[in-house]
Motif scaffolding. Structure first.
Motif, PDB file in Angstrom:
ATOM      1  N   ASP A 133      13.254   7.112 -44.523  1.00 47.34           N
ATOM      2  CA  ASP A 133      13.529   6.424 -45.792  1.00 47.34           C
ATOM      3  C   ASP A 133      15.002   6.457 -46.170  1.00 47.34           C
ATOM      4  N   ASN A 134      15.876   6.545 -45.159  1.00 53.81           N
ATOM      5  CA  ASN A 134      17.315   6.463 -45.411  1.00 53.81           C
ATOM      6  C   ASN A 134      17.659   5.008 -45.717  1.00 53.81           C
ATOM      7  N   LYS A 135      17.980   4.728 -46.970  1.00 51.91           N
ATOM      8  CA  LYS A 135      18.172   3.348 -47.421  1.00 51.91           C
ATOM      9  C   LYS A 135      19.274   2.638 -46.653  1.00 51.91           C
ATOM     10  N   THR A 136      20.386   3.317 -46.413  1.00 51.08           N
ATOM     11  CA  THR A 136      21.522   2.700 -45.726  1.00 51.08           C
ATOM     12  C   THR A 136      21.157   2.308 -44.299  1.00 51.08           C
ATOM     13  N   ILE A 137      20.485   3.228 -43.591  1.00 59.11           N
ATOM     14  CA  ILE A 137      20.079   2.959 -42.203  1.00 59.11           C
ATOM     15  C   ILE A 137      19.066   1.826 -42.159  1.00 59.11           C
ATOM     16  N   ASN A 138      18.105   1.857 -43.058  1.00 62.40           N
ATOM     17  CA  ASN A 138      17.065   0.822 -43.065  1.00 62.40           C
ATOM     18  C   ASN A 138      17.644  -0.564 -43.347  1.00 62.40           C
ATOM     19  N   GLU A 139      18.617  -0.614 -44.246  1.00 58.71           N
ATOM     20  CA  GLU A 139      19.262  -1.896 -44.534  1.00 58.71           C
ATOM     21  C   GLU A 139      20.019  -2.403 -43.314  1.00 58.71           C
ATOM     22  N   GLU A 140      20.662  -1.483 -42.581  1.00 60.33           N
ATOM     23  CA  GLU A 140      21.412  -1.875 -41.389  1.00 60.33           C
ATOM     24  C   GLU A 140      20.469  -2.365 -40.290  1.00 60.33           C
ATOM     25  N   ILE A 141      19.329  -1.693 -40.124  1.00 56.14           N
ATOM     26  CA  ILE A 141      18.349  -2.129 -39.122  1.00 56.14           C
ATOM     27  C   ILE A 141      17.829  -3.518 -39.467  1.00 56.14           C
ATOM     28  N   THR A 142      17.580  -3.763 -40.749  1.00 58.36           N
ATOM     29  CA  THR A 142      17.111  -5.080 -41.186  1.00 58.36           C
ATOM     30  C   THR A 142      18.139  -6.150 -40.846  1.00 58.36           C
ATOM     31  N   LYS A 143      19.421  -5.866 -41.094  1.00 55.72           N
ATOM     32  CA  LYS A 143      20.486  -6.831 -40.776  1.00 55.72           C
ATOM     33  C   LYS A 143      20.562  -7.068 -39.277  1.00 55.72           C
ATOM     34  N   LEU A 144      20.483  -6.001 -38.491  1.00 55.10           N
ATOM     35  CA  LEU A 144      20.567  -6.122 -37.040  1.00 55.10           C
ATOM     36  C   LEU A 144      19.449  -7.002 -36.489  1.00 55.10           C
ATOM     37  N   GLU A 145      18.259  -6.815 -37.028  1.00 49.94           N
ATOM     38  CA  GLU A 145      17.128  -7.600 -36.543  1.00 49.94           C
ATOM     39  C   GLU A 145      17.298  -9.092 -36.847  1.00 49.94           C
ATOM     40  N   LEU A 146      18.013  -9.401 -37.933  1.00 46.26           N
ATOM     41  CA  LEU A 146      18.214 -10.794 -38.304  1.00 46.26           C
ATOM     42  C   LEU A 146      19.217 -11.490 -37.384  1.00 46.26           C
ATOM     43  N   VAL A 147      20.232 -10.741 -36.929  1.00 47.10           N
ATOM     44  CA  VAL A 147      21.309 -11.359 -36.146  1.00 47.10           C
ATOM     45  C   VAL A 147      21.288 -10.971 -34.676  1.00 47.10           C
ATOM     46  N   ASN A 148      20.412 -10.031 -34.309  1.00 50.20           N
ATOM     47  CA  ASN A 148      20.429  -9.508 -32.939  1.00 50.20           C
ATOM     48  C   ASN A 148      18.997  -9.428 -32.421  1.00 50.20           C
ATOM     49  N   ASP A 149      18.702 -10.273 -31.424  1.00 46.35           N
ATOM     50  CA  ASP A 149      17.355 -10.253 -30.857  1.00 46.35           C
ATOM     51  C   ASP A 149      17.316  -9.517 -29.518  1.00 46.35           C
ATOM     52  N   LYS A 150      18.340  -8.688 -29.279  1.00 43.99           N
ATOM     53  CA  LYS A 150      18.430  -7.992 -27.995  1.00 43.99           C
ATOM     54  C   LYS A 150      17.549  -6.744 -27.961  1.00 43.99           C
ATOM     55  N   PHE A 151      17.582  -5.993 -29.047  1.00 45.43           N
ATOM     56  CA  PHE A 151      16.936  -4.678 -29.054  1.00 45.43           C
ATOM     57  C   PHE A 151      15.422  -4.742 -29.217  1.00 45.43           C
ATOM     58  N   LYS A 152      14.766  -3.760 -28.613  1.00 44.69           N
ATOM     59  CA  LYS A 152      13.417  -3.365 -28.964  1.00 44.69           C
ATOM     60  C   LYS A 152      13.576  -2.058 -29.743  1.00 44.69           C
ATOM     61  N   TYR A 153      13.103  -2.018 -30.976  1.00 43.04           N
ATOM     62  CA  TYR A 153      13.356  -0.886 -31.856  1.00 43.04           C
ATOM     63  C   TYR A 153      12.185   0.094 -31.849  1.00 43.04           C
ATOM     64  N   VAL A 154      12.534   1.402 -31.854  1.00 44.38           N
ATOM     65  CA  VAL A 154      11.530   2.470 -31.883  1.00 44.38           C
ATOM     66  C   VAL A 154      11.922   3.469 -32.966  1.00 44.38           C
ATOM     67  N   SER A 155      11.045   3.715 -33.927  1.00 45.61           N
ATOM     68  CA  SER A 155      11.316   4.749 -34.936  1.00 45.61           C
ATOM     69  C   SER A 155      10.632   6.048 -34.519  1.00 45.61           C
ATOM     70  N   PHE A 156      11.310   7.154 -34.791  1.00 48.73           N
ATOM     71  CA  PHE A 156      10.783   8.490 -34.473  1.00 48.73           C
ATOM     72  C   PHE A 156      10.989   9.336 -35.715  1.00 48.73           C
ATOM     73  N   THR A 157       9.925   9.488 -36.517  1.00 45.06           N
ATOM     74  CA  THR A 157      10.057  10.083 -37.841  1.00 45.06           C
ATOM     75  C   THR A 157       8.991  11.144 -38.110  1.00 45.06           C
ATOM     76  N   ASP A 158       9.268  11.952 -39.123  1.00 43.76           N
ATOM     77  CA  ASP A 158       8.316  12.994 -39.522  1.00 43.76           C
ATOM     78  C   ASP A 158       7.223  12.420 -40.417  1.00 43.76           C
ATOM     79  N   MET A 159       7.600  11.547 -41.320  1.00 42.90           N
ATOM     80  CA  MET A 159       6.652  11.029 -42.299  1.00 42.90           C
ATOM     81  C   MET A 159       5.966   9.762 -41.786  1.00 42.90           C
ATOM     82  N   LYS A 160       4.657   9.685 -41.951  1.00 40.56           N
ATOM     83  CA  LYS A 160       3.918   8.521 -41.457  1.00 40.56           C
ATOM     84  C   LYS A 160       4.119   7.297 -42.342  1.00 40.56           C
ATOM     85  N   GLN A 161       4.226   7.493 -43.642  1.00 43.62           N
ATOM     86  CA  GLN A 161       4.448   6.375 -44.545  1.00 43.62           C
ATOM     87  C   GLN A 161       5.937   6.295 -44.847  1.00 43.62           C
ATOM     88  N   ASN A 162       6.656   5.409 -44.156  1.00 44.75           N
ATOM     89  CA  ASN A 162       8.083   5.276 -44.415  1.00 44.75           C
ATOM     90  C   ASN A 162       8.529   3.852 -44.127  1.00 44.75           C
TER      91      ASN A 162
END
Length: 269
Positions: free
Chosen positions: A179-208
């Motif tokens: 739930d890091n707001k800055t990181i999440n906003e950056e990932i959202t931007k990257l997904e809009l302009v960059n279709d290269k990556f396959k993204y994987v989240s690795f987190t402690d909390m299930k609801q995030n």
């Protein structure tokens, strides 16, 4: 019933200097003072017996006999080491069992396929504990022949990786809460302009939030080192995260081998 130290603390504002000196002496020497009669303690402290008796009343005690009883208890408590309840080994075993059940319930075949097709696997972490996990993941991937690059925990590095990445590369984001707001906003931007990556989240909390932004999400629990509230203070072990990585890598190797065998069978036919 309140202990003697609590009584002294509660009534300290009502004690005069002489009474405070008496209290300080008996609290510092509870074992010795508990063995003395009222007369002997008064003589030792150069005060009257009535002064000690009045002090007992001020503290809320019935008399000198109750003071001696509380001093015995205080002396015994100091002789007994403080035992912090520690069920870490039991909790670790239980949590690892839960991790194994969780892993067996998940279907990671699409993730294995993306890892297999990736030229480079990038790993971004959001803290020093997460960076240690990132280094471990990179090492385990290297062992099975996959090149992984651990990115420093800075947004500029994440942006730079997106420029250099090639189609099909994988980006792991290791975050404690997701739930890091800055990181999440950056990932959202990257997904809009960059279709290269396959993204994987690795987190402690299930609801995030992060888990909802990526193609693959993996969850790991953490364990407090002790059940004692005074000692928790955020001191947790990330052992299950490392265990989960080992499970993922071992299963990826098995999946990769099965894919090769299927290809060989098809070619043979």
């Amino acid at each position: 019933m309140a202990d003697l130290r609590s009584m002294v603390y509660d009534k300290s504002s009502k004690l005069n200097d002489s009474e405070k000196q008496i209290v300080q002496f008996v609290l510092n020497n509870p074992k010795d003072c508990s063995k003395l009669s009222l007369a002997k303690l008064a003589k030792k402290l150069y005060v009257s017996e009535s002064a000690i008796f009045r002090l007992c009343k001020k503290l809320g005690l019935s008399g000198y006999s109750e003071l001696k009883f509380d001093l015995v208890e205080l002396a015994q408590s100091r002789q007994q080491p403080i035992k912090i309840e520690n069920n870490f080994a039991r909790e670790l075993s239980k949590v690892n069992d839960d991790v194994l059940k969780y892993f067996k319930q998940r279907d990671f075949n699409s993730l294995y396929a993306d890892l297999d097709n990736a030229g480079t696997i990038y790993i971004y972490s959001t803290g020093w504990q997460q960076e240690l996990i990132a280094q471990y993941l990179a090492h385990e991937l290297f062992v099975v022949g996959k090149h992984a690059t651990v990115l420093p925990s800075a947004l500029d590095e994440l942006k730079a990786a997106s420029r250099f990445a090639k189609k099909g590369d994988v980006l792991f984001i290791i975050s404690f809460t997701g739930d890091n707001k800055t990181i999440n906003e950056e990932i959202t931007k990257l997904e809009l302009v960059n279709d290269k990556f396959k993204y994987v989240s690795f987190t402690d909390m299930k609801q995030n939030k992060l888990a909802s932004l990526v193609q693959h999400n993996i969850y790991f629990p953490t364990i407090a080192f002790t059940d004692d509230g005074d000692y928790k203070s955020g001191k947790v072990a990330f052992t299950p995260a490392y265990y989960l990585i080992d499970l993922l890598i071992s299963e990826y190797v098995a999946w990769h081998q099965s894919q090769r065998e299927d290809v060989e069978v098809n070619v043979g036919n």
